[in-house]
Design a protein around this motif. Structure first.
Motif, mmCIF file in Angstrom:
data_model
loop_
_atom_site.group_PDB
_atom_site.id
_atom_site.type_symbol
_atom_site.label_atom_id
_atom_site.label_comp_id
_atom_site.label_asym_id
_atom_site.label_seq_id
_atom_site.Cartn_x
_atom_site.Cartn_y
_atom_site.Cartn_z
ATOM 1 N N ILE A 142 0.020 -7.221 4.611
ATOM 2 C CA ILE A 142 0.286 -6.454 3.385
ATOM 3 C C ILE A 142 -0.829 -5.428 3.163
ATOM 4 O O ILE A 142 -0.571 -4.276 2.802
ATOM 5 C CB ILE A 142 0.411 -7.407 2.181
ATOM 6 N N ALA A 181 -0.336 -2.538 5.479
ATOM 7 C CA ALA A 181 1.001 -1.906 5.485
ATOM 8 C C ALA A 181 0.937 -0.449 5.016
ATOM 9 O O ALA A 181 0.125 -0.088 4.194
ATOM 10 C CB ALA A 181 1.936 -2.700 4.579
ATOM 11 N N ASP A 228 -0.348 -4.253 -4.532
ATOM 12 C CA ASP A 228 -0.163 -4.290 -3.083
ATOM 13 C C ASP A 228 1.228 -3.785 -2.718
ATOM 14 O O ASP A 228 2.200 -3.996 -3.457
ATOM 15 C CB ASP A 228 -0.305 -5.736 -2.566
ATOM 16 N N LYS A 229 1.311 -3.141 -1.570
ATOM 17 C CA LYS A 229 2.602 -2.679 -1.074
ATOM 18 C C LYS A 229 3.465 -3.893 -0.750
ATOM 19 O O LYS A 229 2.976 -4.898 -0.228
ATOM 20 C CB LYS A 229 2.388 -1.840 0.182
ATOM 21 N N GLN A 230 4.747 -3.824 -1.067
ATOM 22 C CA GLN A 230 5.636 -4.950 -0.802
ATOM 23 C C GLN A 230 6.259 -4.804 0.582
ATOM 24 O O GLN A 230 6.618 -3.702 1.010
ATOM 25 C CB GLN A 230 6.720 -5.012 -1.876
ATOM 26 N N ILE A 231 6.373 -5.917 1.269
ATOM 27 C CA ILE A 231 6.938 -5.913 2.617
ATOM 28 C C ILE A 231 8.031 -6.976 2.725
ATOM 29 O O ILE A 231 8.244 -7.770 1.802
ATOM 30 C CB ILE A 231 5.851 -6.194 3.681
ATOM 31 N N TYR A 268 6.737 -13.177 -4.320
ATOM 32 C CA TYR A 268 7.859 -12.546 -3.642
ATOM 33 C C TYR A 268 9.128 -13.365 -3.930
ATOM 34 O O TYR A 268 9.068 -14.487 -4.428
ATOM 35 C CB TYR A 268 7.618 -12.527 -2.125
ATOM 36 N N LYS A 304 -1.342 -11.790 4.023
ATOM 37 C CA LYS A 304 -2.264 -10.951 3.242
ATOM 38 C C LYS A 304 -2.820 -9.805 4.080
ATOM 39 O O LYS A 304 -2.925 -8.659 3.601
ATOM 40 C CB LYS A 304 -3.407 -11.809 2.691
#
Length: 232
Positions: free
Chosen positions: A229, A232, A3-6, A31, A226
């Motif tokens: 993310i 995103a 998953d892309k990190q935000i 995270y 969720k």
């Protein structure tokens, strides 16, 4: 595919459980969690120990002159797996959570040079994203472009009751009236200070947890994270 990190910014009033839910969220998402309130509490503790602030005076100039001598870091507790605050190499996690520190932290946090020093550190912590950060101005000042912004609130009465029980469990000799007075006073100082006042970002999602259990609150916020993310 990972998953892309935000960046997730959680702001709100004192004693709304920001830190608790931020820790839960960071753990669930794998995270990094940063408790910015603890950073301001650590500076407050330093000022109290040096005699720069007490119930009758605040020597702001002395604090500002000594800011370069203050080092704040987070270290993982091997037993709990949670990050704890280190002030100049000393673990002060328990001491910074006392009502004595709470009574002065909003004044310390209103000092522009203190905010400047700590915001610079916070920017460094969030440069690689994948972070959950809570405080008063994360979504408005520190990370205005955060993908998910939450603003947590509850009635002063509910927050004071939670805080009172928490302090009593730690063995502090406090009264509910003193805790309520502290909550109301901190709300006023945080919301009216000139530098980075507490306010809800225009794109933040308001979470009023007055009538939510910890489990209900966490599930609601986890689903929001969720979804954010994923999109995103």
């Amino acid at each position: 595919m990972k998953d892309k990190q935000i960046i997730i910014a959680i702001d709100g009033h004192s004693s709304t459980g920001k830190s608790t839910v931020a820790k839960q969220l960071a753990k669930a998402l794998q995270y990094i969690y940063v408790d910015t309130g603890a950073m301001y509490r650590a500076v407050t503790l330093y000022a109290m120990r040096k005699g720069y602030i007490d119930v009758s005076h605040f020597d702001q100039e002395e604090l500002e002159n000594n800011l370069p001598l203050i080092s704040i870091k987070f270290e993982i507790n091997a037993v709990t797996g949670l990050a704890e605050v280190m002030l100049n190499g000393e673990n002060v996690e328990k001491e910074i959570r006392t009502l004595a520190v709470s009574k002065h932290v909003s004044k310390i946090a209103a000092v522009s040079l203190v905010r400047k020093k700590l915001v610079e550190q916070q920017h460094q912590m969030g440069k690689d994203k994948g972070i959950v950060m809570d405080g008063r101005d994360i979504g408005t000042v520190v990370f205005p472009n955060a993908k998910l912004k939450l603003f947590m609130t509850a009635t002063a009465k509910d927050r004071a009751e939670r805080r009172f029980l928490e302090l009593k469990e730690r063995g502090e000799n406090v009264t509910y009236e003193d805790v309520l007075k502290n909550v109301v006073n901190r709300d006023h100082i945080d919301s009216t200070r000139k530098d980075s006042p507490l306010r809800k970002a225009g794109d933040a999602i308001k979470i009023d947890n007055s009538n939510l259990t910890l489990e209900q609150q966490f599930e609601q916020i986890l689903q929001l994270a969720k979804t954010t993310i994923k999109n995103a």
